[in-house]
Scaffold this motif. Structure first.
Motif, PDB file in Angstrom:
ATOM      1  N   GLN A 189       9.607   7.379   2.685  1.00 42.84           N
ATOM      2  CA  GLN A 189      10.952   7.940   2.632  1.00 42.84           C
ATOM      3  C   GLN A 189      11.137   9.033   3.666  1.00 42.84           C
ATOM      4  OE1 GLN A 189      12.316   9.803  -1.054  1.00 42.84           O
ATOM      5  NE2 GLN A 189      13.318   7.833  -1.286  1.00 42.84           N
ATOM      6  N   SER A 216      11.241   7.471   7.064  1.00 42.43           N
ATOM      7  CA  SER A 216      12.484   6.719   7.296  1.00 42.43           C
ATOM      8  C   SER A 216      13.645   7.643   7.586  1.00 42.43           C
ATOM      9  CB  SER A 216      12.864   5.887   6.074  1.00 42.43           C
ATOM     10  OG  SER A 216      11.828   5.056   5.707  1.00 42.43           O
ATOM     11  N   ALA A 217      13.650   8.801   6.922  1.00 46.24           N
ATOM     12  CA  ALA A 217      14.740   9.744   7.202  1.00 46.24           C
ATOM     13  C   ALA A 217      14.681  10.192   8.662  1.00 46.24           C
ATOM     14  CB  ALA A 217      14.640  10.947   6.263  1.00 46.24           C
ATOM     15  N   SER A 256      15.884   7.389  10.901  1.00 46.57           N
ATOM     16  CA  SER A 256      17.330   7.181  10.967  1.00 46.57           C
ATOM     17  C   SER A 256      17.985   8.215  11.859  1.00 46.57           C
ATOM     18  CB  SER A 256      17.937   7.233   9.570  1.00 46.57           C
ATOM     19  OG  SER A 256      17.846   8.529   9.074  1.00 46.57           O
ATOM     20  N   LYS A 307       0.447  -6.959  -1.459  1.00 43.13           N
ATOM     21  CA  LYS A 307       0.007  -8.327  -1.721  1.00 43.13           C
ATOM     22  C   LYS A 307      -1.454  -8.426  -2.075  1.00 43.13           C
ATOM     23  CE  LYS A 307       3.078 -10.237   1.665  1.00 43.13           C
ATOM     24  NZ  LYS A 307       2.976 -10.536   3.076  1.00 43.13           N
ATOM     25  N   PRO A 345      -4.097  -7.446  -4.495  1.00 41.67           N
ATOM     26  CA  PRO A 345      -4.369  -6.756  -5.757  1.00 41.67           C
ATOM     27  C   PRO A 345      -5.836  -6.502  -6.017  1.00 41.67           C
ATOM     28  CG  PRO A 345      -3.964  -9.065  -6.151  1.00 41.67           C
ATOM     29  CD  PRO A 345      -3.914  -8.879  -4.665  1.00 41.67           C
ATOM     30  N   HIS A 346      -6.723  -6.994  -5.164  1.00 41.55           N
ATOM     31  CA  HIS A 346      -8.130  -6.895  -5.535  1.00 41.55           C
ATOM     32  C   HIS A 346      -8.654  -5.477  -5.466  1.00 41.55           C
ATOM     33  CE1 HIS A 346      -8.163  -7.393  -1.185  1.00 41.55           C
ATOM     34  NE2 HIS A 346      -9.279  -6.714  -1.186  1.00 41.55           N
ATOM     35  N   VAL A 404     -11.234  -8.322   7.798  1.00 43.67           N
ATOM     36  CA  VAL A 404     -10.000  -9.077   8.038  1.00 43.67           C
ATOM     37  C   VAL A 404      -9.276  -8.436   9.205  1.00 43.67           C
ATOM     38  CG1 VAL A 404      -7.795  -9.704   7.026  1.00 43.67           C
ATOM     39  CG2 VAL A 404      -9.864  -9.653   5.629  1.00 43.67           C
ATOM     40  N   MET A 446      -2.865 -14.828   4.207  1.00 41.57           N
ATOM     41  CA  MET A 446      -3.277 -14.096   5.395  1.00 41.57           C
ATOM     42  C   MET A 446      -4.649 -13.484   5.197  1.00 41.57           C
ATOM     43  SD  MET A 446      -0.065 -12.213   7.045  1.00 41.57           S
ATOM     44  CE  MET A 446       1.370 -12.312   6.044  1.00 41.57           C
ATOM     45  N   ALA A 447      -5.010 -13.169   3.981  1.00 41.81           N
ATOM     46  CA  ALA A 447      -6.336 -12.610   3.754  1.00 41.81           C
ATOM     47  C   ALA A 447      -7.357 -13.723   3.878  1.00 41.81           C
ATOM     48  CB  ALA A 447      -6.404 -11.983   2.370  1.00 41.81           C
ATOM     49  N   LEU A 448      -8.412 -13.411   4.577  1.00 39.34           N
ATOM     50  CA  LEU A 448      -9.330 -14.493   4.898  1.00 39.34           C
ATOM     51  C   LEU A 448     -10.703 -14.312   4.280  1.00 39.34           C
ATOM     52  CD1 LEU A 448      -8.301 -14.737   8.586  1.00 39.34           C
ATOM     53  CD2 LEU A 448      -7.885 -16.438   6.855  1.00 39.34           C
ATOM     54  N   ASN A 449     -10.858 -13.275   3.479  1.00 36.99           N
ATOM     55  CA  ASN A 449     -12.211 -13.111   2.976  1.00 36.99           C
ATOM     56  C   ASN A 449     -12.487 -13.986   1.775  1.00 36.99           C
ATOM     57  OD1 ASN A 449     -10.496 -11.791   1.385  1.00 36.99           O
ATOM     58  ND2 ASN A 449     -11.418  -9.786   1.606  1.00 36.99           N
ATOM     59  N   ASP A 452     -11.460 -14.151  -1.308  1.00 37.32           N
ATOM     60  CA  ASP A 452     -11.624 -13.654  -2.675  1.00 37.32           C
ATOM     61  C   ASP A 452     -10.847 -14.536  -3.631  1.00 37.32           C
ATOM     62  OD1 ASP A 452     -13.358 -11.643  -2.827  1.00 37.32           O
ATOM     63  OD2 ASP A 452     -11.882 -10.041  -2.751  1.00 37.32           O
ATOM     64  N   GLU A 482      -9.322 -13.511  -6.174  1.00 37.46           N
ATOM     65  CA  GLU A 482      -8.096 -12.856  -6.625  1.00 37.46           C
ATOM     66  C   GLU A 482      -6.930 -13.132  -5.701  1.00 37.46           C
ATOM     67  OE1 GLU A 482     -11.359 -10.547  -8.487  1.00 37.46           O
ATOM     68  OE2 GLU A 482     -10.969 -11.358  -6.506  1.00 37.46           O
ATOM     69  N   ASP A 483      -7.224 -13.497  -4.467  1.00 36.87           N
ATOM     70  CA  ASP A 483      -6.111 -13.721  -3.556  1.00 36.87           C
ATOM     71  C   ASP A 483      -5.268 -14.885  -3.991  1.00 36.87           C
ATOM     72  OD1 ASP A 483      -8.087 -12.817  -0.714  1.00 36.87           O
ATOM     73  OD2 ASP A 483      -6.711 -11.656  -1.938  1.00 36.87           O
ATOM     74  N   TRP A 534      -2.036 -14.199  -5.998  1.00 35.03           N
ATOM     75  CA  TRP A 534      -0.772 -13.718  -5.455  1.00 35.03           C
ATOM     76  C   TRP A 534       0.116 -14.901  -5.155  1.00 35.03           C
ATOM     77  CZ3 TRP A 534       1.697 -14.413  -0.696  1.00 35.03           C
ATOM     78  CH2 TRP A 534       2.831 -13.598  -0.530  1.00 35.03           C
ATOM     79  N   GLN A 540      17.233   1.707  -0.191  1.00 34.85           N
ATOM     80  CA  GLN A 540      16.371   2.668   0.491  1.00 34.85           C
ATOM     81  C   GLN A 540      16.878   2.945   1.894  1.00 34.85           C
ATOM     82  OE1 GLN A 540      13.880   4.512  -0.627  1.00 34.85           O
ATOM     83  NE2 GLN A 540      14.212   3.621  -2.623  1.00 34.85           N
ATOM     84  N   ASP A 541      17.368   1.909   2.563  1.00 35.36           N
ATOM     85  CA  ASP A 541      17.917   2.125   3.907  1.00 35.36           C
ATOM     86  C   ASP A 541      19.116   3.042   3.855  1.00 35.36           C
ATOM     87  OD1 ASP A 541      17.311  -1.219   5.245  1.00 35.36           O
ATOM     88  OD2 ASP A 541      16.074   0.586   5.109  1.00 35.36           O
ATOM     89  N   SER A 554      17.949   6.556   3.360  1.00 34.71           N
ATOM     90  CA  SER A 554      17.393   7.156   4.583  1.00 34.71           C
ATOM     91  C   SER A 554      18.504   7.555   5.524  1.00 34.71           C
ATOM     92  CB  SER A 554      16.492   6.169   5.308  1.00 34.71           C
ATOM     93  OG  SER A 554      15.540   5.657   4.459  1.00 34.71           O
TER      94      SER A 554
END
Lengths: 648, 235
Positions: free
Chosen positions: A11, A14-15, A18, A98, A100-101, A513, B1-4, B6, B8-9, B12, B30-31, B34
């Protein structure tokens, strides 16, 4: 205490984004600042705008400090910095959401897990940027650029791409298109006079950058086109004694760093007058002061015997000294600033006299002339050195910058200094061993010579970085430029995607990765904003640049790096791409330096890492820092990294 | 995109369309935050190191040392948008959902509701359905805000083809569930504003000049603003 989430970071950044978006790009506007006193400042420089804001949020202050430091080194790119930082943060947040592990390790809320993942990604990105990025740039971006020579920078119609075009595009983005050509010509003239016949250009650039406050004079109230170069050196003080009209040449001058009248007594000292008890106190004191005056007279007499007629003093002299100097027909200038003193000492080859008793012939400088000069509303001292050209191989000159108002003149002066810094970064060869330390900015700051650089003007060992490691080849060569308008970003984006693809093929080489896709996607935000007024032009520019990028990757050569492998490769492909780069006609937006862009990307990644490393914000009840932005060297104390050791 | 690789991937999954809409709306919000914050910073406001307790946005402070939260005080709240009590669009969509669920009883309830709605607003509840909101009048209904049916039109059941705003009765949301807490002054003020709003809507539909339409639209928006502030006062 407050836990910092990724949202807070995003935030505040972003401020800031802008704010700078309004002035970004060739069609960006200017910001008008008004103070309560009525003073008005019009600026388009990102650094100026950001440092003028009232910010108490620690993260925002950290970002502004990083921007300020970056622009003191490269002179430009502050708006691009914030833009790239914001888009990198967004990409990292999207990627962190994306995966979560990582939450397994933390046993805490999703926000903490996301923050940890983000930090991890940022660290990997930094590692990637420090190790692989310059190779990628050298192989995939440089072949589409060209090297600019500094051979004849005052030529009127140089072959394209030229040094003049680089400067012109810089001044155009910074000052608008009214005076950019005039200032470019002025700058070229200044550089051609200060660049010695031998030696690396970066040493001259560094010299001018270090001494810029002493090398220029700001005059407000005149139109900008009255700016000019004058021969010699200008000292920004006036004569304290009446200047006798002298036709005697050459003029001899001595520089004093202390007092002429020896100060034997300080305030609060007690003088014990002993000796004859019959003498009254008053007579003793009178005798003491007459003794000190006689010593002063002897100093002046010594100077007269040497034929000295100009005295330059760093401190304010006593009235007795002034009177005696006026009586002797000497011009005395007092309260000369330290930078001007050191510049004078360098250019004249003499050292300042610390003690007025000991004036020797080696302290006497020979000047061609020394006279008062009226510039605008002030009177200054104008002098020139007699044998500077033979001794130093440069023709000293001083820049007079005029502007209609004080703020505009200041803006022009800053633009000049930023141009010098940009040239310094462009011509500073990038050495890999320097970059291995995590803090690139500090390395470059320590390289700057702030004390008397005796070897700065002479030709030898100017490029300290290269001379230290002669066996290490510099990957990004000095003076490389590329057409502006997003070409660098498009090419690097393409190269990073290819790297990503090649890494996915050869996953066995490393267990981590690749994070290059984050950087690749974030880089595109810059040209998107440049062409934000016209989306079609963005696509046109992208297709035009992509058509030139070679399809086969030079990536594998970058991964198995040898010292002499890649540059040869680069040269070959450079030759083959030479006619392609001619086809890549210079867009209307001019040229920009590859080295500056590389430093920008590196600085953004480092700032990102330090932002994401902050875990907690501790509030203090007292103000720990001033709001003056000139003292930004003091680190902010409110954000603390909980990962570090507890230290009081 | 994760390549290891796992395990758990594989958990998703890409977000569903509804979630994408929510994500998109949140990003736009949010935009907007801002941009507003940037505007205020350029005006000389100070960005503080604190965040708002309600929404978590960074606080700004003006020259008079007053704290200001951009999202709470300027933007509509994120969740109020879905509250049918405060937003006619949400109410409309809720109505449509219920009508899909129960087709037949809706028609018989129309005249009763019309008659019922002309009485005080306190009697209508959020759960009460309303006559068919016709699609072509939806925007007018939303602009009409919380307008009730004008009394004369209640006497006769509104013909479906009638173009007047009186034909459509949008949901009359209960402004405040506890009607007893509303002051009579505020109620009167609200009635007055609503009357004006109704009149302006009627004028707007029949006006042919551009200038007049613009002025009527601004009148409607200022009526809506005053309604909102009256509602805030009464809460």
């Amino acid at each position: 205490m407050e836990r910092l989430h990724l949202e807070h970071v995003l935030q505040s950044v972003s401020a800031l984004e802008s704010i700078i978006l309004r002035s970004f790009g060739p069609e960006g506007g200017q910001v008008l600042f008004t103070r309560d006193t009525g003073r008005v400042m019009l600026s388009r420089s990102g650094e100026r705008i950001l440092t003028a804001l009232h910010l108490e949020h620690p993260l925002a202050r950290m970002v502004v400090e990083c921007v300020w430091k970056h622009s003191t080194i490269t002179g430009d790119g502050s708006k691009t910095f914030v833009l790239l930082l914001a888009s990198l943060l967004r990409m990292i947040r999207a990627t962190a959401a994306k995966e979560p592990h990582m939450s397994r390790l933390h046993n805490s809320t999703a926000a903490a897990a996301e923050a940890a993942t983000a930090r991890h990604l940022a660290d990997r990105l930094l590692e990637f940027a420090l190790t692989e990025l310059d190779g990628l740039i050298a192989l995939n971006v440089l072949p589409h650029g060209s090297r600019v020579s500094l051979d004849d920078i005052t030529a009127k119609t140089p072959p394209e791409p030229s040094f003049q075009t680089l400067l012109l595009s810089f001044f155009h983005t910074r000052l608008g298109n009214v005076h950019c050509e005039f200032f470019r010509d002025l700058m070229c003239e200044l550089l051609s006079r200060w660049m010695g016949k031998t030696g690396q250009p970066s040493s001259s650039f560094r010299f001018i950058d270090n001494n810029f406050p002493a090398l220029h004079t700001q005059v407000s109230g005149l139109p900008a086109v009255s700016s000019r170069l004058i021969e010699g050196h200008v000292i920004h003080r006036d004569f304290a004694t009446p200047w006798p009209q002298q036709n005697r040449r050459p003029v001899k001058a001595v520089v004093f760093s202390g007092y002429l009248q020896p100060r034997l007594l300080a305030a609060g000292d007690v003088l014990e007058l002993g000796g004859e008890e019959s003498v009254t106190e008053d007579a003793s004191v009178v005798r003491f002061s007459s003794w000190t005056e006689r010593s002063l007279e002897s100093v002046i007499a010594t100077l007269q015997s040497f034929g000295v007629s100009v005295l330059l003093c760093a401190l304010k002299q006593s009235s007795a000294a002034l009177a005696l100097a006026a009586q002797a027909g000497m011009g005395l200038v007092e309260c000369v600033s330290d930078e001007e003193m050191s510049l004078f000492a360098q250019l004249s080859g003499v050292t300042p006299v610390p003690d007025s008793w000991a004036v020797h012939p080696e302290h006497i400088a020979t000047l061609t002339f020394c006279k008062p000069l009226i510039l605008g509303a002030h009177r200054y001292v104008h002098l020139d050195f007699q044998d500077a050209e033979e001794r130093l191989k440069v023709k000293p000159c001083s820049l007079v910058i005029c502007g209609p108002g004080e703020e505009q003149t200041d803006q022009y002066a800053r633009a000049f200094q930023a141009a010098i810094r940009m040239l310094l970064t462009a011509w500073e060869p990038v050495d890999k061993t320097e970059i291995s330390t995590l803090d690139v900015k500090e390395t470059f700051i320590s390289n700057k010579c702030t004390s008397l650089p005796t070897d700065a003007i002479s030709g030898e060992s100017a490029c300290t970085s290269c001379s230290m490691h002669p066996h290490q080849k510099c990957v990004i060569e000095p003076g490389c430029v590329i057409p502006a308008g997003g070409t660098f970003e498009f090419l690097l984006h393409h190269a990073l995607h290819q790297y990503d693809r090649s890494c996915s093929v050869s996953v066995s080489i490393s267990a981590f990765v690749p994070v290059s896709h984050i950087l690749a996607n974030a880089l595109l935000s810059v040209p998107r904003q440049i062409y934000s007024h016209n989306r079609k032009r963005f696509l046109q520019a992208q297709t035009r640049v992509m058509a030139l990028a070679p399809q086969q990757s030079h990536i594998l050569g970058a991964r198995l790096r040898q010292t002499d492998g890649p540059p040869e490769d680069g040269k070959q492909s450079a030759r083959s791409c030479r006619k392609d780069s001619a086809a890549l006609t210079l867009l209307d937006l001019g040229l920009e330096s590859v080295s500056c862009k590389y430093h920008l990307v590196l600085a953004v990644v480092q700032c990102l890492t330090s932002l994401l490393r902050v875990n907690k914000v501790l509030r203090t009840h007292t103000v720990l820092h001033t709001t003056s932005h000139k003292l930004l060297s003091a680190r902010l104390e409110s954000p603390e990294d909980v990962d570090k050791d507890e230290s009081p | 995109m994760a390549l290891n690789g796992d395990e758990e991937d594989f958990e998703w999954e890409p977000p569903t369309e509804a979630e994408m809409k929510v994500i998109q709306a949140r990003r736009e919000r949010q935009d907007k935050i801002s941009k507003l914050m940037g505007d205020y910073l350029l005006k000389g406001y100070r960005m503080l190191g604190d965040s708002c307790e309600v929404c978590g946005t960074v606080l700004l402070q003006d020259r008079q040392q007053k704290n200001y939260c951009v999202s709470c005080q300027e933007l509509d709240s994120d969740i109020d948008k879905d509250n049918p009590a405060l937003n006619p669009q949400a109410a409309l969509s809720q109505v449509r959902e219920w009508q899909l669920a129960a087709q037949s009883p809706a028609a018989t309830r129309v005249p009763e509701l019309n008659g019922g709605q002309s009485s005080s607003s306190a009697s209508s509840q959020a759960g009460v359905t309303v006559p068919q909101p016709r699609p072509e009048h939806c925007e007018g209904a939303a602009a009409g805000g919380r307008a009730a049916l004008p009394p004369p039109a209640v006497a006769s059941p509104p013909p479906p083809a009638s173009a007047a705003a009186a034909a459509v009765a949008p949901i009359r949301p209960p402004v405040c569930p506890q009607a007893s807490t509303r002051l009579p002054v505020l109620e009167e003020a609200e009635e007055a504003v609503l009357t004006k709003l109704r009149w302006a809507t009627a004028q707007l539909e029949s006006s042919a000049s551009l200038e007049a339409s613009i002025q009527l639209c601004s009148l409607i928006s200022s009526c809506a603003n005053s309604l909102r502030s009256l509602r805030e006062l009464s809460q």
